[in-house]
Motif scaffolding. Structure first.
Motif, mmCIF file in Angstrom:
data_model
loop_
_atom_site.group_PDB
_atom_site.id
_atom_site.type_symbol
_atom_site.label_atom_id
_atom_site.label_comp_id
_atom_site.label_asym_id
_atom_site.label_seq_id
_atom_site.Cartn_x
_atom_site.Cartn_y
_atom_site.Cartn_z
ATOM 1 N N ASP A 360 0.837 -1.198 0.000
ATOM 2 C CA ASP A 360 0.000 0.000 0.000
ATOM 3 C C ASP A 360 0.874 1.251 0.000
ATOM 4 O O ASP A 360 1.646 1.485 0.919
ATOM 5 C CB ASP A 360 -0.888 -0.024 1.248
ATOM 6 N N ASN A 362 0.055 4.988 -0.097
ATOM 7 C CA ASN A 362 -0.973 6.029 -0.058
ATOM 8 C C ASN A 362 -2.268 5.583 -0.728
ATOM 9 O O ASN A 362 -2.891 6.327 -1.482
ATOM 10 C CB ASN A 362 -0.452 7.314 -0.715
ATOM 11 N N GLY A 363 -2.657 4.351 -0.469
ATOM 12 C CA GLY A 363 -3.912 3.833 -1.000
ATOM 13 C C GLY A 363 -3.825 3.246 -2.385
ATOM 14 O O GLY A 363 -4.837 2.777 -2.918
ATOM 15 N N LYS A 364 -2.625 3.248 -2.989
ATOM 16 C CA LYS A 364 -2.436 2.675 -4.319
ATOM 17 C C LYS A 364 -1.308 1.653 -4.279
ATOM 18 O O LYS A 364 -0.512 1.640 -3.344
ATOM 19 C CB LYS A 364 -2.135 3.788 -5.335
ATOM 20 N N GLN A 386 -6.541 -7.795 -0.350
ATOM 21 C CA GLN A 386 -6.016 -6.470 -0.063
ATOM 22 C C GLN A 386 -5.373 -5.856 -1.296
ATOM 23 O O GLN A 386 -5.459 -4.648 -1.522
ATOM 24 C CB GLN A 386 -5.005 -6.541 1.091
ATOM 25 N N LYS A 389 -8.109 -4.463 -3.635
ATOM 26 C CA LYS A 389 -8.593 -3.142 -3.234
ATOM 27 C C LYS A 389 -7.670 -2.039 -3.743
ATOM 28 O O LYS A 389 -8.126 -0.987 -4.196
ATOM 29 C CB LYS A 389 -8.709 -3.073 -1.718
ATOM 30 N N LEU A 390 -6.375 -2.273 -3.666
ATOM 31 C CA LEU A 390 -5.403 -1.271 -4.110
ATOM 32 C C LEU A 390 -5.467 -1.083 -5.622
ATOM 33 O O LEU A 390 -5.423 0.043 -6.125
ATOM 34 C CB LEU A 390 -3.991 -1.699 -3.697
ATOM 35 N N ASN A 393 -8.212 1.101 -6.887
ATOM 36 C CA ASN A 393 -8.076 2.534 -6.620
ATOM 37 C C ASN A 393 -7.381 3.274 -7.751
ATOM 38 O O ASN A 393 -7.241 4.492 -7.700
ATOM 39 C CB ASN A 393 -7.291 2.767 -5.326
ATOM 40 N N SER A 541 1.596 0.225 5.540
ATOM 41 C CA SER A 541 0.423 0.880 6.109
ATOM 42 C C SER A 541 0.131 0.229 7.458
ATOM 43 O O SER A 541 0.654 -0.845 7.785
ATOM 44 C CB SER A 541 -0.779 0.704 5.176
#
Length: 611
Positions: A360, A362-364, A386, A389-390, A393, A541
């Motif tokens: 992860d 910063n969310g990417k 997980q 999800k990345l 984004n 993260s």
């Protein structure tokens, strides 16, 4: 007495050369691991750029730069498409397909300008001394700097520094064995640029005659699938595809590297007089456009021509071989993205499968995997929920499906190993490659110098405990750290470059130490061995850290990590639980049922047969 010189050296040979010149008193700034090593051997004190700035300053710079490079790629591709409708119709994007190496270039240059300004600001009266660098042919990924270029020197040679800098003559020592590499390279190119020939030779070399017969029968089978030869996840389903009547052809990355040379574009001259374009190359009063002009000329001139030429080759190849699907991985190479896109343009599905550890950022996804895996793919297979999800984004539009990793499935070794506290242990330490000029994994805080210092601390501890334990050091094939010299005569410390593989070494080991949570982390935590990992250079993260801490001992501080290792070696205390599977399921094995390949096979068949 105040030193009147500021010596800046990246490599050990530069340190030796400056010392031989007897240039008087000076302060030393080591810009790379081999220079640090040489200065330490000589008993000379030195500083590194990191002594003069805070990490969060550099991280902010690089984060802003990532968005800027993405905008630049979009604007340049729009301009190219406005004058080349064929490229636009085929959705071939010269700049976005070079996004990864462009990121290496811009981050590499800007971060060095930032560091040099910090260093020079601390030594306002000293005369700078650095070796002059020649320009070399383009390096990794088609446009990066060569590993032989002294990028620090090239940057200091730009206008705007307003400092007295002495540039010393000198070139790096000859790379031994280069003639052999070049000679072998020429012979291999003949096969690599022909998919049929390279496939047949591959099957013969591996004695895989069953698959060879299935492929030779491509006129009577259901069709053929092209597989990138570097993608090892899909290898688990090759036999199933053969059994369903599909032949397999292997694509070598070098297939796509032939093209026209010397093509020019008038677009660059028009751009150079426009402020919006030139502003991309200004940072803190330093204009670094002279370092990148030749590369932009290439991207605007030769690359569009090469893309069209390559697209024609690909169209002929896929028609001749009756291709039904392309199975690939998210390559950072622009030519591979071109291959993917041409295949997609004729309605053939392109399916990528995650290649290595993804975390992860910063969310990417880290290492820009969200783009390299998706921008020219129809379906992107990933290791865990997980990761999915990345990937979702990112702006890329590939369909993301979690299947797991067939390769990691096979690495659930030592599962039945009896947990006993052995007085003598085999400790496996896996090192990570230095960046140099031609690599970058998108982690702004990472740098070769502090990484070298932490590796030295790990090796110091391993050296101290090697009398009663066996040490295996698996070196990254990208380079060899200079500190090997200290331990190479040790009978208790073995250095491994190529073979045995890391997976094979896990079978022989009792403990694993990692200096970076890269792909070897996934391999290690799947092995049911105690794992100690440094997170300092790739900060996880909170979610990732929480999950990993259940399975492995991980610290952001090198000193705390080493204390944990020593405590374990002395008492057997391991505060994590080696059978915890939550992290490995979230980031590698999905359902942890060893059926990742089966799930991927169903996705591939559905895509081919239109279900």
């Amino acid at each position: 007495m105040t030193a009147d010189k500021l010596f800046l050296a990246e490599h050990g040979w530069q340190v030796e050369d400056i010392m031989k010149r007897n240039m008087g008193d000076g302060c030393w700034i080591a810009l790379g691991p081999s220079a640090m090593w040489q200065l330490e051997k000589s008993g000379v004190e030195y500083s590194i750029p990191e002594d003069f700035y805070e990490v969060n300053e550099l991280e902010s710079l690089c984060t802003e730069n990532h968005s800027m490079v993405e905008n630049l790629c979009r604007e340049m591709d729009d301009l190219i498409h406005a004058g080349d409708l064929k490229l636009k119709e085929q959705k071939l994007r010269p700049f976005m397909f070079h996004f990864f190496p462009l990121m290496i270039l811009f981050d590499g240059i800007k971060s060095r300008i930032f560091m040099l300004q910090k260093v020079l600001g601390q030594f306002p009266r000293q005369q700078g001394v650095i070796h002059k660098s020649s320009f070399y042919p383009f390096g990794a990924f088609g446009i990066c700097f060569s590993k032989n270029e002294n990028l620090w020197s090239l940057i200091l040679g730009l206008n705007g520094w307003d400092r007295d800098i002495v540039f010393l003559p000198g070139e790096p020592p000859e790379n031994e064995g280069s003639l052999k590499v070049k000679t072998l390279g020429r012979l291999k190119q003949i096969a690599k640029k022909n998919i049929s020939l390279s496939t047949f030779l591959r099957y013969f070399s591996k004695k895989n005659y069953r698959s060879l017969l299935a492929t030779l029968n491509f006129f009577s089978n259901k069709g053929n699938i092209i597989l990138n030869s570097d993608q090892n996840e899909f290898s688990s389903i090759m036999e199933k595809l053969n059994a369903r009547g599909y032949g397999i052809f292997y694509l070598d990355a070098d297939f796509a590297d032939a093209g026209q040379h010397g093509a020019k574009s008038g677009l660059l001259g028009r751009l150079e007089i426009r402020q919006f374009f030139m502003s991309y190359f200004d940072y803190q009063g330093i204009n670094f456009y002279p370092l990148l002009r030749e590369r932009f000329e290439y991207l605007l001139g030769e690359v569009p021509c090469n893309f069209i030429s390559l697209s024609e080759r690909v169209e002929k190849t896929i028609k001749k071989l009756r291709v039904k699907a392309l199975l690939n991985y998210g390559s950072p190479r622009a030519t591979m993205h071109t291959f993917n896109q041409v295949v997609r343009n004729v309605g053939i599905p392109v399916i990528t499968w995650q290649h290595g550890m993804v975390g992860d950022s910063n969310g990417k996804p880290t290492q820009f995997f969200g783009l390299t895996d998706q921008i020219t793919s129809d379906i992107s297979l990933v290791f865990g929920n997980q990761v999915e999800k990345l990937y979702k984004n990112c702006w890329a539009t590939a369909r993301v499906i979690t299947v797991g990793s067939s390769r990691i499935d096979k690495l659930q070794i030592n599962k039945d190993k009896k947990e006993t506290f052995l007085k003598e242990k085999t400790i496996l330490y896996a090192t990570t490659s230095y960046y140099g000029n031609n690599w970058y994994c998108g982690i702004p805080g990472f740098n070769d110098r502090t990484f070298y210092l932490d590796q030295m601390k790990i090796m110091d501890i391993l050296g101290r405990i090697s009398a009663n334990n066996k040490i295996l050091v698996k070196l990254h094939p990208g380079n060899q750290p200079p500190w090997i010299e200290t331990y190479q005569d040790s009978e208790r410390i073995a250095f491994i470059t190529v073979k045995p593989s890391f997976e094979e070494l896990l079978l022989k080991s009792d403990v694993v130490i990692l200096d970076l949570p890269s792909t070897v982390l996934l391999e290690s935590v799947s092995s049911y061995l105690p794992v100690f990992v440094l997170l300092k250079h790739w900060r996880f993260s909170d979610q990732e850290h929480r999950l990993l801490s259940k399975r492995a001992v991980c610290h952001y501080s090198i000193d705390m990590l080493l204390e944990s290792i020593l405590l374990f070696m002395e008492t057997g205390d391991y505060p994590a639980y080696i059978e915890d599977r939550e992290f490995i399921k979230s980031y590698a094995t999905h359902l942890d049922d060893e059926l990742s390949g089966e799930r991927a096979f169903r996705v591939v068949m559905d895509a081919i047969e239109g279900r």
